[in-house]
Design an enzyme around this catalytic site. Structure first.
Site, PDB file in Angstrom:
ATOM      1  N   GLU D  66      48.307  33.668  36.165  1.00 38.61           N
ATOM      2  CA  GLU D  66      48.688  34.429  34.410  1.00 38.61           C
ATOM      3  C   GLU D  66      47.411  34.634  34.198  1.00 38.61           C
ATOM      4  O   GLU D  66      47.057  35.944  33.468  1.00 38.61           O
ATOM      5  CB  GLU D  66      50.029  33.633  33.851  1.00 38.61           C
ATOM      6  CG  GLU D  66      51.055  33.809  34.129  1.00 38.61           C
ATOM      7  CD  GLU D  66      51.978  32.904  35.098  1.00 38.61           C
ATOM      8  OE1 GLU D  66      50.717  32.213  35.865  1.00 38.61           O
ATOM      9  OE2 GLU D  66      52.765  33.160  35.284  1.00 38.61           O
ATOM     10  N   HIS D 135      62.120  27.196  30.704  1.00 42.44           N
ATOM     11  CA  HIS D 135      62.164  28.892  30.115  1.00 42.44           C
ATOM     12  C   HIS D 135      62.828  29.145  28.727  1.00 42.44           C
ATOM     13  O   HIS D 135      63.067  30.964  28.565  1.00 42.44           O
ATOM     14  CB  HIS D 135      62.721  29.205  31.577  1.00 42.44           C
ATOM     15  CG  HIS D 135      62.639  29.428  32.721  1.00 42.44           C
ATOM     16  ND1 HIS D 135      61.732  28.028  33.094  1.00 42.44           N
ATOM     17  CD2 HIS D 135      62.223  30.686  33.654  1.00 42.44           C
ATOM     18  CE1 HIS D 135      61.703  28.150  34.873  1.00 42.44           C
ATOM     19  NE2 HIS D 135      61.325  29.382  35.047  1.00 42.44           N
TER      20      HIS D 135
END
Lengths: 81, 420, 335, 333
Positions: D66, D135
């Site tokens: 990321e 999440h």
């Protein structure tokens, strides 16, 4: 400035100060403060109103020259040229 | 001569303690040489010099702690004369004084702020005590409701709150306004110039009737009158007003108001209440100023802390109060806070007045018209502007002696208008 | 100066000029930073300030391999890179002062030098933070088929960051034109390499990403220049990134001052004996390419350039506080 | 309005895809980059089919890095590209927080205006899919804390379709948060739907008694609550913030000056969240218009639990909105 315009402005200010007054019957030569039951605060407000609307700063020593509507018009016309 | 100062070697470095000089007077130094070791919060640091020259003098000794920027050595760079050294040494002495005296100029500032605060303290405490003495239970009002009530000139103590914990909501205010003023609802198209309408008139007359009836029934009045020569005051004010534009001018009644308030600070017994069979003087001086309404009736809203305000502030306050009284925008506190009342009937052409005290107050001060009168002073007769001042006192609370003290003080203050 | 002697062959003159240019730059960096230390001590410059003393050969050597179109991403110890890249000493000094005339308008300070004309993308004060940026700049060049490379400086301390690993991997995976230059000065602030890496051979790590790598003596300007030229031409050939590890040493504290509790004085002294500037001067003199007079003149010119920079910074303007919130968002819209 | 001729039925997911497709077609500098955006078709299938149309260079799969690919996006933007970087979920964006906060948000300012970063970073956000605590969070309010970036939260199909292009045209970094429960939402979109402004909140429903301030998936819960409340003669005005930074407070302050009451509905946590910011702005800008304390309906302050019933309890629900508004309006109406 024409006298009628000055008169209109004076009436405008007076209506704010004494909303109940019937200005149509206001005597030209009568004592303004007595006729309209105007106290010293009201009179000061009238002077402030004239100052704001006409730009004329009237010294205290001239206050007595503004005792009647007629005198007031004469005085202001003269000051406004 | 160059002053070598305690260097700043990091944003977190405020001061340093000399551990060791690596040089002695007379030594030659080159730019980049390490000349001392200094202890900082991070540890011992070697400090370098940024000029070439000869060490003239070491100004601090191992163990000395100095602020960043303090001169710590004098270095003679090449070609410099002895005279300069003396000048620099003199400067250095001043530096040393700073070091001994106080940490930094910032401290001075902090100190003076603290002193200033300390001076303010009693005033704050007084305010707090006043607030506590007021002891009113706080009403819960939504901000929107509070704003609307102010617009309507509605006393929130008269509104019933329907919100959580009795909080007053906007709707409560609107409801109360409609219920309290049917006239306004009927004639909504009229220019809202003030608290008009038959109901209002009636309500006010009843309130005056109740207060004055009680006053006449319960209060044993005594009256004292004196005439005061205002020539000095009027002359001073005329001169003062000449300097001012129309809107900044001061009316004579403001002088009377301020003098009254100051006289009350000397005779505090007249400022306060008679409640529960007991005389209760009040420290704060809130002068109720009687204002006649054009449509009839009378309201005497309070000018808060009149003794502490300047003439200009009082003038502004009075103008504001008169406007709001006549347009119906008074706050409830203004209606209830007065500790004494002043009436000025001069504008109505009256020479002197003997009014009724507004309960639970214990005094009423009245002024008549300022008129030119013959006046004798030092055996000479002259024409002077004179005003009549009358005190109505509650005989339960005070006696004529107290009242005369007040009138004497009032007289004295009005002879020195420039100090009001 | 060779009047009366046999004219020097042209390639010799060129080499001499080039060497003088490099020496000038190294000296400029050293003297400029010396001035910075002084100005910091007298509080003209604030914040963190990391000096490059001892590492000059790395910036100067590597810059020789770059063209004007290439991009440079540097660290927070980047005064040397900025000067060697050709950003004027004036605008750098004004930046250190925080003046509006600074290369970053005074908004960045010592750790955040930026310049668009030389494509100098910081001045990055987060260790490892510049690596992904360099990858992206190279990606843009590759996609848009521009024959440029991006040169990314980072310290050996950054090797411990995840962003080093991610960026090396990505650059190699996408075969991007990045020249990674690791300035290994042995200490991440005060932490020795051996205390932060399980494998202390930085060059060896590149193999894990299938990246060509070479280690070079960072105290030897000629060696750095040679290795950088080789690495850069390989990058330009389109075969993906290359890593160059320059083994060097900083003579001064990590940031302006520290008590150097983490390294021995004798070690510092030993490295100072290998000063890249002193050795280069020696080398040039041996080759007959530098005289004392020339060196003296060079120092004079540098002194003037630095005096100018300080005067420029002193005369600079403070940005009006009304502009505080400018440059949070762009004043203009891009096309 | 819904004549077959002028509108087309699609999902939120397809609206986002259409926006990406249009941008890629319009501007060669635009490319999409992220984990599994290409061959896999996108974690939430947003980019499905785009690889075939645009090829691997412009629909670029990245490793699980990321920080590097967000940073590379910033670098590419500095290098003249218009990258759209997709991060699978807002939780993963924390691995790139360094690049977003320390680089994307600061470059323009640190460089004194020399280097702007025209990057768009998209990510899914929010709970409701039983994806549990790693999440499901709503951290857009966090990002709204950072000056230098813009934070968009498109809720409707129109916004999903229309805000992306404007974001790409913006010279500065823009983060777009797509609530994952919205991807399957279906609706009609005008055939010629196009770019929309990203600077203003919108009144999605007008009312006079209370202002509901919300964004993202909570918009639809607020609209439903407003619908039910209207049967009790309570008219709620519903404001869709659309953009959390810069926050368009004028729209909600104006509404409150009319309704005198405000309820903020936000999936994010209450403490230090965007709801707190909105409440503070109301205090600063509309205190004297308030007839009741501002109320907030926020996500429960727990990491998102897995079981359905607990997850539902943790998120703002229609019933809570209704009961809160009812209590607020009736108690002092």
């Amino acid at each position: 400035m024409r006298e009628e315009e000055i008169r209109d402005i004076i009436f405008d200010i007076l209506l704010e100060i004494a909303p109940e007054a019937d200005l149509k019957t206001l005597p030209h030569h009568g004592d303004l403060r007595k006729t309209l039951d105007i106290d010293s605060f009201d009179f000061l407000n009238l002077m402030i109103g004239l100052n704001e609307r006409l730009g004329v700063d009237i010294p205290e020593s001239d206050y007595e020259k503004l005792n009647t509507l007629s005198n007031m018009l004469t005085y202001l016309s003269a000051r406004l040229g | 001569m160059v002053e070598f100062r305690m260097p700043s070697l990091g944003t977190d470095m405020k001061k340093g303690t000399l551990v060791e000089w690596k040089v002695k007077p007379g030594d030659h130094v080159k730019r980049g040489d390490i000349i001392a070791e200094v202890e900082t919060e991070k540890g011992v640091i070697e400090i370098e010099v940024f000029v070439d020259g000869i060490i003239e003098k070491l100004l601090i000794q191992p163990g000395d702690e100095v602020l960043v920027g303090t001169p710590i050595a004098l270095i003679r760079t090449e070609g410099q004369q002895e005279t300069e050294i003396k000048a620099a040494a003199a400067e250095q002495d001043e530096g040393a004084q700073v070091k001994e005296g106080t940490e930094s100029p910032l401290q001075y500032k902090a100190c003076s702020i603290a002193a200033h605060r300390a001076k303010e303290q009693p005033e704050q405490t007084r305010e707090k005590l006043r607030a506590e003495a007021g002891g009113e239970k706080r009403i819960k009002v939504s901000p929107a409701a509070r704003k609307r009530a102010e617009e309507l000139g509605l006393d929130l103590t008269t509104v019933r709150g329907t919100g959580p914990d009795g909080a007053i909501s906007l709707a409560d205010v609107e409801k109360a306004a409609i219920a309290g003023k049917p006239a306004e609802r009927k004639a909504a198209w009229q220019i809202p110039t003030g608290p008009e309408g038959a109901d209002f008139q009636l309500g006010m007359r009843r309130a005056i009737a109740a207060a004055m009836g009680r006053s006449n029934r319960e209060i044993p009045h005594y009256y004292l009158e004196t005439r005061i020569d205002l020539s000095r005051a009027v002359r001073w004010l005329t001169e003062e007003n000449k300097k001012r534009s129309v809107k900044d001018r001061i009316l004579p009644v403001v002088l009377l108001l301020k003098a009254t308030a100051l006289a009350l600070t000397e005779v505090p017994a007249l400022n306060g209440y008679w409640i529960e069979d007991r005389h209760q003087p009040v420290e704060a001086i809130h002068v109720g100023f009687a204002i006649a309404l054009r449509q009839g009736g009378l309201i005497a809203p309070a000018i808060h802390h009149a003794d502490l305000k300047s003439l200009d502030e009082l003038m502004v306050d009075m103008k504001d109060l008169i406007t709001r009284t006549r347009s119906g925008g008074l706050r409830s506190s203004e209606m209830t806070d007065a500790t004494v009342t002043l009436t000025n009937l001069g504008d109505l052409g009256v020479e002197s007045a003997f009014g009724l005290i507004y309960p639970p107050q214990v005094a009423l001060v009245s002024f008549g018209r300022i008129t030119d009168q013959p006046w004798v002073e030092n055996g000479m007769i002259g024409i002077r502007p004179v005003v009549s001042a009358t005190l109505a006192g509650d005989h339960r609370a005070t006696d004529g002696r107290t009242g005369s003290q007040f009138l004497n003080a009032l007289h004295r203050y009005l002879q020195e208008a420039e100090r009001l | 100066m060779n009047a009366g002697q046999t004219p020097e062959p042209i390639h010799m003159a060129r080499e001499r000029d080039h060497n003088h240019h490099m020496l000038y730059q190294m000296l400029l960096i050293r003297r400029f930073e010396g001035k910075c230390a002084e100005l910091y001590s007298s509080m003209k410059i604030r914040g963190f300030m990391h000096l490059y003393d001892g590492e000059e050969a790395v910036a100067v050597g590597v810059m020789q391999s770059l063209t004007a179109d290439d991009a440079v991403v540097a660290t927070y110890r980047e005064h040397g890179h900025a000067l060697a890249r050709g950003i004027s000493a004036c605008s750098i000094m004004a930046e250190m002062y925080g003046k509006r005339e600074g290369c970053s308008r005074g908004r960045g300070g010592s750790m955040h030098l930026f310049d668009d004309k030389t494509r100098f993308f910081g001045g990055n004060a987060i260790v490892g933070g510049g690596l992904p940026i360099a990858v992206g700049l190279a990606l843009a060049d590759k996609v848009q088929k521009r024959p440029r490379l991006t040169c990314c400086f980072f310290g050996e301390g950054a090797v411990a960051e995840g962003e080093f690993h991610e960026s090396m991997n990505l650059a190699a995976l996408w075969q991007l034109p990045v020249l990674f230059v690791c300035e290994n000065n042995l200490y991440a602030m005060g932490t020795a390499l051996a205390l932060s890496e399980s494998v202390t051979d930085i060059t060896a790590k590149a193999a894990g990403y299938n990246i060509e790598a070479e280690a070079v003596d960072g105290m030897d300007l000629s060696a750095v220049e040679k290795a950088a030229n080789k690495a850069a031409s390989r990058v330009r050939s389109g075969k993906g990134p290359v890593m160059l590890e320059c083994r060097t040493y900083r003579f001064r504290a990590h940031s302006m001052f520290d008590p150097e509790l983490y390294r021995a004085k004798s070690e510092v002294e030993a490295w100072k004996g290998r000063c890249p500037i002193a050795s280069f001067i020696r080398l040039l003199k041996e080759k007959g390419m530098l005289t004392d007079t020339e060196l003296h003149e060079m120092e004079e010119r540098i002194a003037i350039e630095i005096d100018d920079a300080v005067a420029f910074a002193e005369a600079g303007m403070w940005e009006p506080v009304e502009e505080l919130t400018r440059f949070v968002y762009s004043d203009r819209r891009t096309e | 309005m819904n004549s077959i001729k002028n509108t087309v039925k699609m999902t939120y997911r397809e609206a986002v895809r259409e926006a990406i497709r249009e941008a890629m077609r319009k501007d060669e500098r635009v490319f999409l980059m992220g984990e599994d955006v290409g061959r896999y078709g996108g974690c939430f299938a947003v980019s499905k089919g785009l690889l075939e149309e645009f090829g691997p260079e412009r629909i670029r799969d990245t490793p699980l890095s990321e920080s590097a690919f967000v940073g590379a996006g910033i670098g590419a933007a500095l290098g003249g590209m218009r990258p759209i970087v997709e991060i699978m979920t807002v939780n993963f964006s924390l691995l790139a927080a360094d690049q977003i906060l320390n680089n994307a948000a600061t470059y323009l300012h640190m460089s004194g205006g020399l280097f702007n970063v025209p990057i768009v970073i998209r990510m899914s956000t929010g709970g409701g899919k039983q994806l549990a605590a790693q999440h499901s969070h709503s951290l857009e309010g966090w990002y709204a804390h950072i000056p230098g970036i813009k934070v968009l939260t498109p809720a409707t199909l129109e916004d999903a379709r229309g805000m992306l292009w404007t974001a790409l045209e913006d010279p500065d970094p823009v983060l777009i948060f797509e609530n994952n429960t919205l991807y399957n939402m279906e609706g009609e979109l005008p055939v010629d739907a196009g770019a929309l402004d990203i600077d203003h909140a919108l009144i999605r429903r007008t009312g006079t008694h209370v202002t509901l301030i919300t964004y993202g998936a909570s918009l639809f819960k607020s609209l439903e609550a407003a619908e039910q409340l209207s049967k009790e003669e309570i008219q709620a005005e519903v404001i869709d913030l659309r953009t959390l930074r810069p926050l368009d407070h004028d729209t909600f302050l104006k509404s409150i000056s009319k309704t005198h009451r405000a309820v903020i509905v936000d999936e994010g946590w209450r403490s230090g969240g965007i709801s707190a910011e909105i409440s503070a702005r109301i205090m600063e800008g509309a205190f004297y218009d308030l007839d009741a304390p501002v109320e907030r309906i926020c996500g429960a302050e727990v990491p998102m639990p897995y079981p359905r019933h607990l997850e539902e309890k943790a998120l703002p629900q229609v019933e809570t909105i209704i009961s809160t508004v009812r209590r607020m309006v009736k108690s002092n109406g």
